[in-house]
Scaffold this motif. Structure first.
Motif, PDB file in Angstrom:
ATOM      1  N   PHE A  77      16.998 -26.652  34.280  1.00 28.22           N
ATOM      2  CA  PHE A  77      18.007 -26.871  33.253  1.00 28.22           C
ATOM      3  C   PHE A  77      19.310 -27.341  33.889  1.00 28.22           C
ATOM      4  CE2 PHE A  77      16.006 -25.420  29.460  1.00 28.22           C
ATOM      5  CZ  PHE A  77      15.160 -24.378  29.818  1.00 28.22           C
ATOM      6  N   CYS A  78      19.865 -28.369  33.302  1.00 27.40           N
ATOM      7  CA  CYS A  78      21.209 -28.809  33.629  1.00 27.40           C
ATOM      8  C   CYS A  78      22.145 -28.152  32.619  1.00 27.40           C
ATOM      9  CB  CYS A  78      21.237 -30.336  33.500  1.00 27.40           C
ATOM     10  SG  CYS A  78      22.831 -31.093  33.669  1.00 27.40           S
ATOM     11  N   ALA A  79      23.338 -27.808  33.044  1.00 26.94           N
ATOM     12  CA  ALA A  79      24.327 -27.216  32.140  1.00 26.94           C
ATOM     13  C   ALA A  79      25.693 -27.809  32.455  1.00 26.94           C
ATOM     14  CB  ALA A  79      24.356 -25.697  32.274  1.00 26.94           C
ATOM     15  N   SER A  80      26.621 -27.640  31.540  1.00 26.83           N
ATOM     16  CA  SER A  80      27.971 -28.145  31.798  1.00 26.83           C
ATOM     17  C   SER A  80      28.998 -27.231  31.152  1.00 26.83           C
ATOM     18  CB  SER A  80      28.130 -29.579  31.282  1.00 26.83           C
ATOM     19  OG  SER A  80      28.107 -29.613  29.865  1.00 26.83           O
ATOM     20  N   SER A  81      30.218 -27.339  31.645  1.00 23.74           N
ATOM     21  CA  SER A  81      31.324 -26.573  31.072  1.00 23.74           C
ATOM     22  C   SER A  81      32.619 -27.315  31.350  1.00 23.74           C
ATOM     23  CB  SER A  81      31.393 -25.162  31.651  1.00 23.74           C
ATOM     24  OG  SER A  81      31.852 -25.193  32.997  1.00 23.74           O
ATOM     25  N   GLN A  82      33.670 -26.857  30.692  1.00 27.92           N
ATOM     26  CA  GLN A  82      34.994 -27.420  30.927  1.00 27.92           C
ATOM     27  C   GLN A  82      35.679 -26.575  31.982  1.00 27.92           C
ATOM     28  OE1 GLN A  82      36.667 -30.232  30.743  1.00 27.92           O
ATOM     29  NE2 GLN A  82      36.671 -30.282  28.512  1.00 27.92           N
ATOM     30  N   ILE A  83      36.300 -27.191  32.938  1.00 31.18           N
ATOM     31  CA  ILE A  83      37.087 -26.411  33.901  1.00 31.18           C
ATOM     32  C   ILE A  83      38.207 -25.715  33.143  1.00 31.18           C
ATOM     33  CG2 ILE A  83      38.710 -26.566  35.818  1.00 31.18           C
ATOM     34  CD1 ILE A  83      37.020 -28.652  37.038  1.00 31.18           C
ATOM     35  N   GLY A  84      38.357 -24.439  33.388  1.00 34.50           N
ATOM     36  CA  GLY A  84      39.340 -23.650  32.645  1.00 34.50           C
ATOM     37  C   GLY A  84      38.696 -22.954  31.474  1.00 34.50           C
ATOM     38  N   GLY A  85      37.560 -23.475  31.022  1.00 38.15           N
ATOM     39  CA  GLY A  85      36.777 -22.793  29.993  1.00 38.15           C
ATOM     40  C   GLY A  85      35.687 -21.993  30.673  1.00 38.15           C
ATOM     41  N   LYS A  86      34.982 -21.185  29.902  1.00 39.32           N
ATOM     42  CA  LYS A  86      33.939 -20.363  30.486  1.00 39.32           C
ATOM     43  C   LYS A  86      32.557 -20.745  29.986  1.00 39.32           C
ATOM     44  CE  LYS A  86      36.187 -17.129  32.901  1.00 39.32           C
ATOM     45  NZ  LYS A  86      35.922 -16.908  34.334  1.00 39.32           N
ATOM     46  N   GLU A  87      32.507 -21.229  28.754  1.00 41.85           N
ATOM     47  CA  GLU A  87      31.197 -21.435  28.113  1.00 41.85           C
ATOM     48  C   GLU A  87      30.406 -22.523  28.824  1.00 41.85           C
ATOM     49  OE1 GLU A  87      34.246 -20.105  25.104  1.00 41.85           O
ATOM     50  OE2 GLU A  87      34.122 -21.686  26.607  1.00 41.85           O
ATOM     51  N   GLN A  88      29.170 -22.188  29.180  1.00 40.36           N
ATOM     52  CA  GLN A  88      28.267 -23.166  29.762  1.00 40.36           C
ATOM     53  C   GLN A  88      27.178 -23.486  28.735  1.00 40.36           C
ATOM     54  OE1 GLN A  88      26.753 -22.240  33.689  1.00 40.36           O
ATOM     55  NE2 GLN A  88      28.743 -21.531  34.419  1.00 40.36           N
ATOM     56  N   TYR A  89      26.945 -24.796  28.559  1.00 40.24           N
ATOM     57  CA  TYR A  89      25.949 -25.257  27.598  1.00 40.24           C
ATOM     58  C   TYR A  89      24.799 -25.908  28.349  1.00 40.24           C
ATOM     59  CZ  TYR A  89      29.620 -24.273  24.304  1.00 40.24           C
ATOM     60  OH  TYR A  89      30.590 -23.625  23.579  1.00 40.24           O
ATOM     61  N   PHE A  90      23.598 -25.583  27.923  1.00 40.18           N
ATOM     62  CA  PHE A  90      22.408 -26.018  28.628  1.00 40.18           C
ATOM     63  C   PHE A  90      21.763 -27.225  27.971  1.00 40.18           C
ATOM     64  CE2 PHE A  90      21.300 -22.716  31.781  1.00 40.18           C
ATOM     65  CZ  PHE A  90      22.356 -21.865  31.559  1.00 40.18           C
ATOM     66  N   GLY A  91      21.228 -28.105  28.822  1.00 42.08           N
ATOM     67  CA  GLY A  91      20.437 -29.222  28.338  1.00 42.08           C
ATOM     68  C   GLY A  91      19.040 -28.752  27.959  1.00 42.08           C
ATOM     69  N   PRO A  92      18.205 -29.694  27.471  1.00 39.72           N
ATOM     70  CA  PRO A  92      16.869 -29.326  26.996  1.00 39.72           C
ATOM     71  C   PRO A  92      15.880 -28.981  28.103  1.00 39.72           C
ATOM     72  CG  PRO A  92      17.220 -31.683  26.808  1.00 39.72           C
ATOM     73  CD  PRO A  92      18.533 -31.098  27.210  1.00 39.72           C
ATOM     74  N   GLY A  93      16.188 -29.338  29.341  1.00 43.10           N
ATOM     75  CA  GLY A  93      15.322 -28.972  30.456  1.00 43.10           C
ATOM     76  C   GLY A  93      14.298 -30.031  30.822  1.00 43.10           C
ATOM     77  N   THR A  94      13.872 -29.987  32.080  1.00 45.87           N
ATOM     78  CA  THR A  94      12.739 -30.775  32.574  1.00 45.87           C
ATOM     79  C   THR A  94      11.711 -29.789  33.097  1.00 45.87           C
ATOM     80  OG1 THR A  94      13.991 -32.755  33.173  1.00 45.87           O
ATOM     81  CG2 THR A  94      11.922 -32.375  34.333  1.00 45.87           C
ATOM     82  N   ARG A  95      10.511 -29.862  32.531  1.00 44.95           N
ATOM     83  CA  ARG A  95       9.461 -28.948  32.961  1.00 44.95           C
ATOM     84  C   ARG A  95       8.645 -29.639  34.049  1.00 44.95           C
ATOM     85  NH1 ARG A  95       5.604 -25.429  28.956  1.00 44.95           N
ATOM     86  NH2 ARG A  95       4.431 -24.342  30.558  1.00 44.95           N
ATOM     87  N   LEU A  96       8.746 -29.138  35.253  1.00 39.94           N
ATOM     88  CA  LEU A  96       8.086 -29.733  36.429  1.00 39.94           C
ATOM     89  C   LEU A  96       6.854 -28.921  36.800  1.00 39.94           C
ATOM     90  CD1 LEU A  96       8.033 -31.626  38.938  1.00 39.94           C
ATOM     91  CD2 LEU A  96       9.506 -29.952  40.084  1.00 39.94           C
ATOM     92  N   THR A  97       5.750 -29.629  36.964  1.00 42.99           N
ATOM     93  CA  THR A  97       4.517 -29.011  37.442  1.00 42.99           C
ATOM     94  C   THR A  97       4.092 -29.727  38.709  1.00 42.99           C
ATOM     95  OG1 THR A  97       3.816 -28.521  35.173  1.00 42.99           O
ATOM     96  CG2 THR A  97       2.129 -28.440  36.884  1.00 42.99           C
ATOM     97  N   VAL A  98       3.911 -28.963  39.779  1.00 40.48           N
ATOM     98  CA  VAL A  98       3.499 -29.536  41.056  1.00 40.48           C
ATOM     99  C   VAL A  98       2.068 -29.090  41.350  1.00 40.48           C
ATOM    100  CG1 VAL A  98       4.024 -29.766  43.510  1.00 40.48           C
ATOM    101  CG2 VAL A  98       5.880 -29.414  41.868  1.00 40.48           C
ATOM    102  N   LEU A  99       1.196 -30.074  41.492  1.00 38.21           N
ATOM    103  CA  LEU A  99      -0.230 -29.776  41.692  1.00 38.21           C
ATOM    104  C   LEU A  99      -0.592 -29.801  43.164  1.00 38.21           C
ATOM    105  CD1 LEU A  99      -1.547 -32.017  38.787  1.00 38.21           C
ATOM    106  CD2 LEU A  99      -1.086 -29.560  38.743  1.00 38.21           C
TER     107      LEU A  99
END
Lengths: 114, 112
Positions: free
Chosen positions: B90-112
């Protein structure tokens, strides 16, 4: 230490009752405590948070309590509905900078049954 | 409109190969993060970046390398993939000076 302990790992409640999830943290420098809800196959979504200058915060049916002396915080969901069924994660952030990492608890799987 | 875009949503790789996970955010935030979620460790912080500079690295392995070409981009390059790398990133982001972090939808990785 930086660990966040979250209990219970599994919680099953009757519809319209309350659900409570508890977290404890180790680092006394932690000053921000968010809660995330994650549904299967989805990303974690921020539902409520509390900062260290508060003891209680409520957003509609969600209540967060913070006890800094005990290094404990909790989420209470009142009047639960089946739509509240999901994984819930607590987290703690250390005050060192605005882009400090979140340290997450292990998660609670909440099931609300009719 | 998704405000944090992660590509691809699903990724299958063979052991030893290299992959790049893409993240772009359109929230106007100036701090970005990577987290990993697997069955063994629910949500684990990896990196934080601000204005394209690495701020914190909690990943022990140098096989994981974040790359930031623009302020609102933070990609994750993973080399010499191992089955243990299988997770949702998951990638996430926030504003500097703010606290809330919001998450992206994610990349599901499978390594065989």
């Amino acid at each position: 230490g930086e660990q966040v302990e979250q209990l219970p790992s599994i919680l099953r409640v009757q519809e319209r009752s309350s659900a409570s999830i508890n977290c404890t943290y180790e680092n006394s420098a932690s000053n921000y405590f968010p809660w995330y809800k994650q549904e299967p196959g989805e990303n974690p979504k921020l539902i409520i948070d509390i900062r260290s200058n508060m003891e209680r915060k409520q957003i509609q049916g969600l209540i967060v309590l913070l006890d800094k002396k005990a290094k404990r915080f909790s989420l209470h969901i009142t009047d639960t509905q089946p739509a509240d069924s999901a994984m819930y994660f607590c987290a703690a952030q250390i005050a060192s900078s605005s882009f400090s990492k979140l340290v997450f608890g292990q998660g609670t799987s909440l099931s609300v049954v009719p | 409109d998704p405000k944090i875009i992660q590509k691809p949503k699903y990724l299958v790789a063979v052991t030893g190969s290299e992959k790049i996970l893409i993240c772009e955010q359109y929230l106007g935030h100036n701090a970005m993060y990577w987290y990993r979620q697997s069955a063994k460790k629910p949500l684990e912080f990896m990196f934080s970046y601000s204005y394209q500079k690495l701020m914190d690295n909690q990943t022990a392995s140098s096989r994981f390398q974040p790359q930031s070409s623009k302020k609102n981009h933070l990609d994750l390059q993973i080399t010499a993939l191992k089955p243990d790398d299988s997770a949702t990133y998951f990638c996430a982001s926030s504003q500097i000076g703010g606290k809330e972090q919001y998450f992206g939808p994610g990349t599901r990785l499978t390594v065989l």
